[in-house]
Motif scaffolding. Structure first.
Motif, PDB file in Angstrom:
ATOM      1  N   ALA A  74     -11.921  -3.593  11.947  1.00 32.10           N
ATOM      2  CA  ALA A  74     -12.506  -4.146  10.777  1.00 32.10           C
ATOM      3  C   ALA A  74     -11.688  -4.233   9.488  1.00 32.10           C
ATOM      4  O   ALA A  74     -11.816  -5.265   8.678  1.00 32.10           O
ATOM      5  N   LEU A  75     -10.875  -3.050   9.367  1.00 33.91           N
ATOM      6  CA  LEU A  75      -9.890  -3.242   8.155  1.00 33.91           C
ATOM      7  C   LEU A  75      -8.833  -4.281   8.429  1.00 33.91           C
ATOM      8  O   LEU A  75      -8.734  -5.168   7.473  1.00 33.91           O
ATOM      9  N   ILE A 132      -8.332  -9.712   2.586  1.00 32.99           N
ATOM     10  CA  ILE A 132      -7.286  -9.165   1.728  1.00 32.99           C
ATOM     11  C   ILE A 132      -6.344  -8.191   2.499  1.00 32.99           C
ATOM     12  O   ILE A 132      -4.735  -8.198   2.325  1.00 32.99           O
ATOM     13  N   LYS A 133      -6.871  -7.149   3.358  1.00 27.69           N
ATOM     14  CA  LYS A 133      -6.225  -6.208   4.046  1.00 27.69           C
ATOM     15  C   LYS A 133      -5.047  -7.085   5.078  1.00 27.69           C
ATOM     16  O   LYS A 133      -3.888  -6.648   5.278  1.00 27.69           O
ATOM     17  N   LEU A 150      -4.269  -0.058   0.434  1.00 26.55           N
ATOM     18  CA  LEU A 150      -2.985   0.530   1.231  1.00 26.55           C
ATOM     19  C   LEU A 150      -3.400   1.736   1.700  1.00 26.55           C
ATOM     20  O   LEU A 150      -3.129   2.157   2.833  1.00 26.55           O
ATOM     21  N   ARG A 151      -4.260   2.773   1.044  1.00 25.87           N
ATOM     22  CA  ARG A 151      -4.687   3.799   1.460  1.00 25.87           C
ATOM     23  C   ARG A 151      -5.411   3.791   2.621  1.00 25.87           C
ATOM     24  O   ARG A 151      -5.168   4.596   3.768  1.00 25.87           O
ATOM     25  N   ALA A 152      -6.340   2.682   2.771  1.00 23.20           N
ATOM     26  CA  ALA A 152      -7.230   2.568   3.859  1.00 23.20           C
ATOM     27  C   ALA A 152      -6.294   2.158   5.137  1.00 23.20           C
ATOM     28  O   ALA A 152      -6.653   2.598   6.346  1.00 23.20           O
ATOM     29  N   LEU A 153      -5.238   1.322   4.906  1.00 27.72           N
ATOM     30  CA  LEU A 153      -4.495   0.833   5.944  1.00 27.72           C
ATOM     31  C   LEU A 153      -3.709   1.870   6.352  1.00 27.72           C
ATOM     32  O   LEU A 153      -3.550   1.943   7.720  1.00 27.72           O
ATOM     33  N   LEU A 166      -2.288   1.648  10.324  1.00 29.50           N
ATOM     34  CA  LEU A 166      -1.801   0.237  10.378  1.00 29.50           C
ATOM     35  C   LEU A 166      -0.436  -0.228   9.356  1.00 29.50           C
ATOM     36  O   LEU A 166       0.154  -0.993   9.748  1.00 29.50           O
ATOM     37  N   ILE A 167      -0.275   0.580   8.281  1.00 28.57           N
ATOM     38  CA  ILE A 167       0.889   0.906   7.697  1.00 28.57           C
ATOM     39  C   ILE A 167       1.576   2.254   7.750  1.00 28.57           C
ATOM     40  O   ILE A 167       0.652   3.122   7.956  1.00 28.57           O
ATOM     41  N   GLU A 168       2.709   2.484   7.211  1.00 29.97           N
ATOM     42  CA  GLU A 168       3.275   3.711   7.163  1.00 29.97           C
ATOM     43  C   GLU A 168       4.565   3.727   6.240  1.00 29.97           C
ATOM     44  O   GLU A 168       4.888   2.485   5.821  1.00 29.97           O
ATOM     45  N   PRO A 169       4.912   4.796   5.667  1.00 27.30           N
ATOM     46  CA  PRO A 169       5.809   4.923   4.776  1.00 27.30           C
ATOM     47  C   PRO A 169       7.182   4.599   5.366  1.00 27.30           C
ATOM     48  O   PRO A 169       7.629   4.731   6.367  1.00 27.30           O
TER      49      PRO A 169
END
Length: 206
Positions: A14-15, A20-21, A52-55, A60-63
């Motif tokens: 869903a994200l 936008i995401k 970004l926090r939700a992703l 789905l993302i990482e530092p």
């Protein structure tokens, strides 16, 4: 970063499908900060950080790295994969299932078969990555221009006979440590941009 990842968690799917995401994921093919992303997508830094926090929560993302500016620390984030595929598993019981169709010549059966392939291979790929192993797969992709529906039918018969003979030659359930492999062969009219105008839209059901 993975070249491709299969999303099977409903919340993560869903994200990734939110406009936008999805845009942020695309922008994060290379590491970027919230401030840089805000300038690109036309949002405030606070709103970008929210997305970004939700992703990140759904992996789905990482530092990628941290930068220090005076007393502040700026994180650069990057997508976990270059591209994503949403698995039908994310749809739960309403996902396409070839077992629900008796018409193996229908387009809906082919779509359900492809959906099952994405679901199964996606799950196997995740397991192989966790074990740092390579998943054994085989892909054959080509385009054939048939002169007539009759020749297409003849090709189908020859292909069926050849695959049946090969399967009979190599299939051995009695062998120790046997590992079953699913073989799927599909055919459908090539899209016009692939076939360069060779597809007759009135011939798709012949």
């Amino acid at each position: 970063m993975l070249d491709l990842d299969v999303i099977d968690a409903p919340a993560a799917a869903a994200l990734a499908l939110e406009p936008i995401k999805a845009r942020l994921l695309s922008e994060l093919a290379a590491p970027a900060s919230a401030a840089a992303l805000a300038a690109r997508v036309g949002l405030t830094r606070q709103k970008v950080n929210y997305h970004l926090r939700a992703l990140e929560e759904h992996k789905l993302i990482e530092p990628a790295e941290e930068r220090r500016w005076g007393g502040l620390t700026e994180r650069l984030m990057v997508a976990t994969a270059a591209s994503y595929v949403v698995s039908p598993a994310a749809l739960g019981p309403i996902a396409a299932d070839p077992g629900r169709s008796n018409d193996r010549l229908s387009a809906s059966y082919l779509v359900a078969l492809a959906a099952r392939m994405v679901r199964e291979v996606g799950s196997l790929l995740r397991s192989a990555r966790q074990q740092d192993k390579r998943l054994a797969t085989l892909s054959i992709d080509t385009v054939i221009s048939f002169r007539s529906p009759a020749e297409r039918a003849a090709f189908t018969a020859d292909l069926t006979q050849a695959v049946t003979a090969l399967a009979a030659r190599y299939h051995d359930e009695s062998a120790p440590n046997t590992r079953p492999h699913r073989l799927v062969i599909a055919s459908y009219p090539a899209p016009n941009d692939v076939a360069a105008g060779n597809v007759d839209p009135d011939d798709t059901n012949s």
